[in-house]
Scaffold this active site. Sequence first.
Site, PDB file in Angstrom:
ATOM      1  NE  ARG A 109      -4.066  -1.862   0.167  1.00 36.59           N
ATOM      2  CZ  ARG A 109      -4.107  -3.108  -0.281  1.00 36.59           C
ATOM      3  NH1 ARG A 109      -3.058  -3.613  -0.895  1.00 36.59           N
ATOM      4  NH2 ARG A 109      -5.179  -3.857  -0.130  1.00 36.59           N
ATOM      5  CE  LYS A 144      -7.907  -2.072  -3.433  1.00 39.52           C
ATOM      6  NZ  LYS A 144      -7.395  -2.380  -4.756  1.00 39.52           N
TER       7      LYS A 144
END
Length: 166
Positions: A109, A144
Site C-alpha cells: 500500500r 485502500k
Amino acid sequence: VGFLLRRLDVYFTEFDQIAAKFGLEKIKTIGDSYMAVAGVPEPHGDPVRAACDAALEILEASDRISNQAGPEGWKIRIGIHVGPLMAGVIGKQKFSYDVWGATVNLASRMESSGEPGRINVSTDIHERVELYYDWEARGLIPIKRLGMAEMFFLLGKKMAQPTSSR
C-alpha cells in the site's frame, strides 16, 4: 512484448545488483513490480536503513535508465514499511521463498499510495531512521481497505550523518 521484457530485464538486473549490495533478498517480480526485503531469511544489522539506502539507489538507477530511454522511460513508485511478517518456502515443485502478513500488505500500500518517481514510507519507517534522511511529510493518506495512515516521502540522505542510532 519482447521490447517490454528486455526493458524490464534492464531495470530488474540493476535492482538485483543494488539489493545484493545492501543485503536485501529479492522475493519476486510480478509484472513490472519488484519486491525485496531486508532481514529475512538472514538477520540484517540495520534492515531499515538498508531498505532506505537501496530504495534511493534504485530510484536513481531507474531515473538513469529511463532518461536513456527518452520519452519511453518509466517513473517508478517505491514503498517501504517495517514490521513482523511470516516467511518461508511454499510448494513442492517450483518452490519459492515468499513473505506474508499485514506488514507485507502495508508495504504494498505504501507503493500504491505513492507518486511516480518518489519513495513513499510509513510512519514506522520514518520514526526509526528520521535522523539519517531528509523527508517530506504527507500527512494522513487513505489506504485502500485499511483506513488512514501517516506517510512520508524519503528524499535523500542527510548531508551530516548522526553518530548513533535511536
